[in-house]
Design an enzyme around this catalytic site. Structure first.
Site, PDB file in Angstrom:
ATOM      1  N   GLU A  30       0.701  -1.344   0.121  1.00 38.55           N
ATOM      2  CA  GLU A  30       0.055  -0.172  -0.141  1.00 38.55           C
ATOM      3  C   GLU A  30       0.754   1.285   0.011  1.00 38.55           C
ATOM      4  O   GLU A  30       0.387   2.429   0.130  1.00 38.55           O
ATOM      5  CB  GLU A  30      -0.911  -0.125   1.163  1.00 38.55           C
ATOM      6  CG  GLU A  30      -1.827  -1.233   1.254  1.00 38.55           C
ATOM      7  CD  GLU A  30      -2.895  -1.429   2.362  1.00 38.55           C
ATOM      8  OE1 GLU A  30      -2.882  -0.209   3.044  1.00 38.55           O
ATOM      9  OE2 GLU A  30      -3.309  -2.475   2.490  1.00 38.55           O
ATOM     10  N   ASN A  31       2.132   1.118  -0.198  1.00 43.80           N
ATOM     11  CA  ASN A  31       2.906   2.254  -0.069  1.00 43.80           C
ATOM     12  C   ASN A  31       3.907   2.440  -1.632  1.00 43.80           C
ATOM     13  O   ASN A  31       4.988   2.660  -1.403  1.00 43.80           O
ATOM     14  CB  ASN A  31       3.884   2.234   1.013  1.00 43.80           C
ATOM     15  CG  ASN A  31       3.406   2.084   2.380  1.00 43.80           C
ATOM     16  OD1 ASN A  31       2.362   2.960   2.481  1.00 43.80           O
ATOM     17  ND2 ASN A  31       3.045   1.094   3.312  1.00 43.80           N
TER      18      ASN A  31
END
Length: 314
Positions: free
Chosen positions: A141-142
């Protein structure tokens, strides 16, 4: 999805390769928490039988760039790693797939060059062999580099031809086939199992008709799925990912009947909201939830209602 600090309980001898069952045409995916964050603590054997793919959450970043490892959290209650491996085998014997999820909200695994791609693939392959995992789930998610993540996943597939590969991108990551996550999915389309986008913690997004839809509605689920379905993924590679309860995410929870209506709309053209896709996708893979633990804390409403609906799709 939340992450946790995990404590190693050691490792045991390598497990034999899993006796992998094919993922059913319509499948339910659930994330199993290898930590205690207030949801019901489960062992793998406690996971409801409705879940066809169980994503063990999460792998940890290892010492080398791109490499991952796995440490069983004592909070889950296993007496030994062998007991955990035995539960994996039992789930597989019941026709389920158990994959290792990489990432989560705080997951810091970066695959952005040849070396880290090789480290990622080598470490995932090693964990598949050691624990008997059926595959890997990408929940980064980064940020994600499509060139090198595709390279890494192809190397995993080369070593394990029947690997189950799932992905859980955020909504922003799947707004266009030009986005890195979407490009990765398309790059491994010949062996990708399913993309279960997270329809939560999102805010409003564009649907495939160019209109903006607010999360928490049938239209949000269907119009955003349409982007993937029309953007190059096979319907069998698209699933709807939602929280199991209002406690499982900051926003975006919808009741099981809303998920089921979206499934009906996409597969059969019925129970749609204001958005109705131009065609139906009867081969749609199914649905996912975060998490099996939050579902158990909510009376297994997702497993019993959405699970039954997914498995009842024609």
């Amino acid at each position: 999805m939340a992450a946790a600090v995990l404590i190693s309980t050691g490792t045991a001898a390598a497990a034999p390769a899993p006796d992998t069952a094919a993922v059913p045409g319509h499948a339910v995916t659930g994330y199993w928490q290898n930590f205690n964050n207030g949801a019901t603590v489960q062992k793998l054997k406690d996971v409801n039988d409705a879940y066809d793919i169980i994503a063990v959450s999460f792998a940890d970043a290892a010492g080398q760039p791109g490499a991952v490892t796995f440490h069983l959290d004592p909070a889950v209650g296993y007496g030994s790693v062998d007991d955990f491996k035995a539960d994996i085998k039992a789930k597989q014997a019941a026709g389920k797939s158990v994959v290792l999820s990489v990432g989560g909200e705080k997951g810091a695994v970066s695959v952005n060059d040849d070396a880290s791609a090789k480290n990622f693939a080598d470490s995932v392959n090693k964990l598949m062999d050691e624990y008997g995992f059926d595959g890997v789930d990408i929940d980064l998610e980064n940020g994600l580099n499509s060139t090198y993540m595709t390279q890494a996943l192809k190397a995993v597939h080369a070593a394990h031809g029947d690997v189950v590969v799932t992905m859980a991108p955020q909504t922003i990551d799947m707004q266009s086939p030009q986005n890195e996550y979407f490009k990765t999915a398309l790059g491994i389309k010949d062996f990708l199992t399913v993309v279960n986008m997270q329809y939560y913690n999102s805010g409003s997004m564009n649907g495939c008709d160019g209109k903006v839809y607010a999360q928490g509605s049938v239209d949000f689920l269907t119009s955003l799925a349409c982007i993937q379905l029309e953007g190059g993924l096979d319907p069998s590679q698209v699933g709807i990912g939602v929280p199991a309860s209002s406690s499982a995410a900051g926003s975006g929870y919808v009741s099981p009947d809303v998920v089921n209506a979206a499934l009906d709309c996409l597969t059969q053209g019925s129970n749609c909201g204001s958005f109705k896709p131009a065609k139906t996708y009867p081969g749609l893979r199914g649905a996912m939830t975060w998490s099996t633990n939050w579902d158990a804390a909510n009376g297994n409403a997702f497993a019993s209602q959405v699970g039954a609906h997914v498995h009842g799709l024609p």
